[in-house]
Design a protein around this motif. Structure first.
Motif, PDB file in Angstrom:
ATOM      1  N   GLY A 251       0.820  -1.197   0.000  1.00 58.56           N
ATOM      2  CA  GLY A 251       0.000   0.000   0.000  1.00 58.56           C
ATOM      3  C   GLY A 251       0.858   1.252   0.000  1.00 58.56           C
ATOM      4  N   GLU A 252       0.325   2.333  -0.547  1.00 57.00           N
ATOM      5  CA  GLU A 252       1.091   3.574  -0.619  1.00 57.00           C
ATOM      6  C   GLU A 252       1.506   4.073   0.758  1.00 57.00           C
ATOM      7  OE1 GLU A 252      -1.069   6.412  -2.942  1.00 57.00           O
ATOM      8  OE2 GLU A 252      -1.234   5.075  -4.678  1.00 57.00           O
ATOM      9  N   ASP A 253       0.674   3.818   1.785  1.00 57.43           N
ATOM     10  CA  ASP A 253       1.007   4.269   3.132  1.00 57.43           C
ATOM     11  C   ASP A 253       2.160   3.483   3.740  1.00 57.43           C
ATOM     12  OD1 ASP A 253      -0.583   1.974   3.204  1.00 57.43           O
ATOM     13  OD2 ASP A 253      -1.420   2.456   5.166  1.00 57.43           O
ATOM     14  N   GLU A 254       2.528   2.353   3.133  1.00 56.72           N
ATOM     15  CA  GLU A 254       3.639   1.541   3.633  1.00 56.72           C
ATOM     16  C   GLU A 254       4.976   1.908   3.007  1.00 56.72           C
ATOM     17  OE1 GLU A 254       2.401  -2.840   4.443  1.00 56.72           O
ATOM     18  OE2 GLU A 254       1.237  -2.204   2.676  1.00 56.72           O
ATOM     19  N   LYS A 258       7.665   9.186   1.227  1.00 51.95           N
ATOM     20  CA  LYS A 258       6.345   9.797   1.298  1.00 51.95           C
ATOM     21  C   LYS A 258       6.172  10.863   0.220  1.00 51.95           C
ATOM     22  CE  LYS A 258       5.562   7.242   4.852  1.00 51.95           C
ATOM     23  NZ  LYS A 258       4.781   6.003   4.652  1.00 51.95           N
ATOM     24  N   ARG A 260       3.263  12.289  -3.077  1.00 55.60           N
ATOM     25  CA  ARG A 260       2.684  11.794  -4.323  1.00 55.60           C
ATOM     26  C   ARG A 260       3.759  11.499  -5.361  1.00 55.60           C
ATOM     27  NH1 ARG A 260       0.617  14.229  -9.107  1.00 55.60           N
ATOM     28  NH2 ARG A 260      -1.244  13.181  -9.928  1.00 55.60           N
ATOM     29  N   SER A 326       3.917  18.416  -0.926  1.00 55.36           N
ATOM     30  CA  SER A 326       4.007  17.475   0.189  1.00 55.36           C
ATOM     31  C   SER A 326       3.952  18.160   1.557  1.00 55.36           C
ATOM     32  CB  SER A 326       5.299  16.646   0.081  1.00 55.36           C
ATOM     33  OG  SER A 326       6.441  17.443   0.343  1.00 55.36           O
ATOM     34  N   THR A 328       2.508  19.871   4.797  1.00 57.40           N
ATOM     35  CA  THR A 328       1.228  19.739   5.516  1.00 57.40           C
ATOM     36  C   THR A 328       1.063  20.797   6.608  1.00 57.40           C
ATOM     37  OG1 THR A 328       2.239  18.134   7.028  1.00 57.40           O
ATOM     38  CG2 THR A 328       1.108  17.258   5.087  1.00 57.40           C
TER      39      THR A 328
END
Length: 441
Positions: A251-254, A258, A260, A326, A328
């Motif tokens: 998964g992208e969260d793994e 970090k 996009r 990216s 936040t």
């Protein structure tokens, strides 16, 4: 009589090319109009290579049978023009080195993400136990590795400058990450010239080779359509992107990386690994454990509750766009340096959305002042808060300005959009000086 090869530029690539040429029996001479650094002088001396620095002696250069040119020397340089006029072949170090190895070549280019993707693919191949070298813009010279080592695979980061002087070279796997305006000062300020240089990575490829590309990049899409219509591309195509089948084994969260843009970089690396039949569990573990690249969104420190990020490798506007995308937290952005024909409007929306302060750090900030002054007028006309602008011409004042402008919970982001050569030796030097100064706050 031995064929004479003259190497112009005695940095990492030039010195490596000279050593390989000497080993292969050529009459070799190295010329650098700057000062050759001591490690490269010693390397040339140890291998019996004749050299000069501080000048280009035309009587020792124009008699060459072939020239190996540093990527940093533009084709418009007067000496290069003389060599071209007399028909002397001019090639790159990569072109020369490839003549003497049968290793598989995995080559990566693009305006942004090259170093991260190259490093990630190299890491995956190392984790898989393959005999692999890292070359091009990072790692050791490909020519020096071919001379002194014997790898089965090379993962090579290629700039447009390197691709300009490659003719017979062929990539077994070619990766084109993206194309946005960059280095236009080297391409007669014509974007298509730069685009054409990037697409040289597909040169000489056949159906047995792979071309991996970001399918959602409009420039790549347009040019690839033309090439296919003209039957001018021979490789097997492997598109990737958010609208393509997801090749990631996790998964992208793994992902360890970090953002996009790093999802896309990880997709490209995964497809390359799949083409090389690397086991899925090795790819998965590598994507989860890779540590990233220095000077690319590199965390430095937290000072008074403010995070400081070193993105000195962002030498063009699009790279800064990815960095801002990216973010936040409210951001203080430090930018500026040697402008390469930049169009800063690409980051206007993100600057307006995420930045409350801009700090200019360059010897010539006129273009920045004009552009972001106009952005402030637009923000004010729309009833929005204008951005605070701090104008400096050195690193110390830029950091002090950012330090006093940032509030607890903010991020200070060095993402310059520009080359470093107005104030620094390189983007690495800029990043190192930035990190040292932040740690001393």
């Amino acid at each position: 009589m031995n064929k004479r090869i003259v190497v112009l530029g005695a940095g990492e690539s030039g010195s490596g090319a000279a050593i390989l040429a000497k080993e292969k029996g050529f009459d070799v001479f190295v010329s650098d109009c700057g000062t050759i650094s001591e490690p490269y002088r010693a390397l040339l001396d140890q291998n019996g290579v004749k050299w000069e620095d501080g000048k280009h002696s035309e009587e020792l250069i124009l008699n060459a049978d072939e020239i190996i040119k540093s990527p940093g020397i533009p084709l418009t340089a007067p000496l290069i023009q003389k060599l071209q006029a007399q028909g002397t072949p001019i090639i790159s170090e990569i072109e020369f080195a490839a003549r003497y190895t049968n290793a598989k070549m995995i080559c990566i280019t693009g305006s942004n993400g090259k170093t991260t993707t190259t490093s990630l693919i190299f890491y995956i191949l190392k984790q898989a136990g393959l005999n692999v070298g890292l070359a091009g813009n990072i790692g050791n010279s490909l020519a020096l590795q071919v001379a002194h080592e014997d790898h089965d695979y090379y993962v090579i980061e290629l700039s447009s400058f390197q691709l300009d002087n490659m003719y017979d070279f062929k990539a077994d796997i070619a990766i084109l990450l993206n194309i946005t305006p960059d280095h236009l000062d080297r391409y007669d300020f014509k974007f298509q010239n730069y685009v054409d240089a990037k697409f040289r990575i597909t040169r000489n490829q056949t159906a047995d080779d792979a071309f991996i590309y970001w399918a959602e990049d409009p420039v790549i899409d347009r040019c690839l359509r033309t090439l296919r219509e003209n039957h001018a591309i021979g490789a097997t195509l492997y598109p990737y992107g958010f609208t393509c089948p997801n090749p990631l084994p996790i998964g992208e969260d793994e992902l360890a990386l970090k953002g996009r843009h790093n999802v896309l970089n990880s997709m490209a690396a995964t497809i390359a690994a799949n083409v090389l039949n690397i086991k899925k569990d090795v790819i998965r573990e590598s994507l989860m454990s890779f540590k990233g690249v220095e000077h690319r969104l590199q965390y430095v420190a937290t000072v008074r509750g403010v995070r400081w990020i070193n993105d000195s490798k962002a030498t063009n506007v699009n790279s800064c766009w990815y960095a801002l995308e990216s973010m936040t937290t409210p951001t203080v952005l430090i930018l500026g340096g040697k402008d390469k024909g930049n169009d800063y409007s690409e980051i206007d929306d993100l600057v307006g959305e995420k930045c409350h302060t801009l700090v200019f750090m360059g010897l010539h900030n006129e273009k920045l002042r004009e552009h972001f002054g106009q952005l402030n007028q637009k923000l004010t006309a729309d009833g929005k808060q204008p951005i605070t602008i701090i104008d400096t011409d050195n690193l110390h004042d830029a950091i002090q300005g950012a330090y006093h402008a940032a509030k607890e919970g903010d991020t200070v982001l060095l993402s310059p959009c520009c080359a470093s050569f107005d104030l620094f030796k390189s983007y690495e030097d800029r990043g190192e000086q930035f990190m040292n100064a932040v740690r001393n706050l």
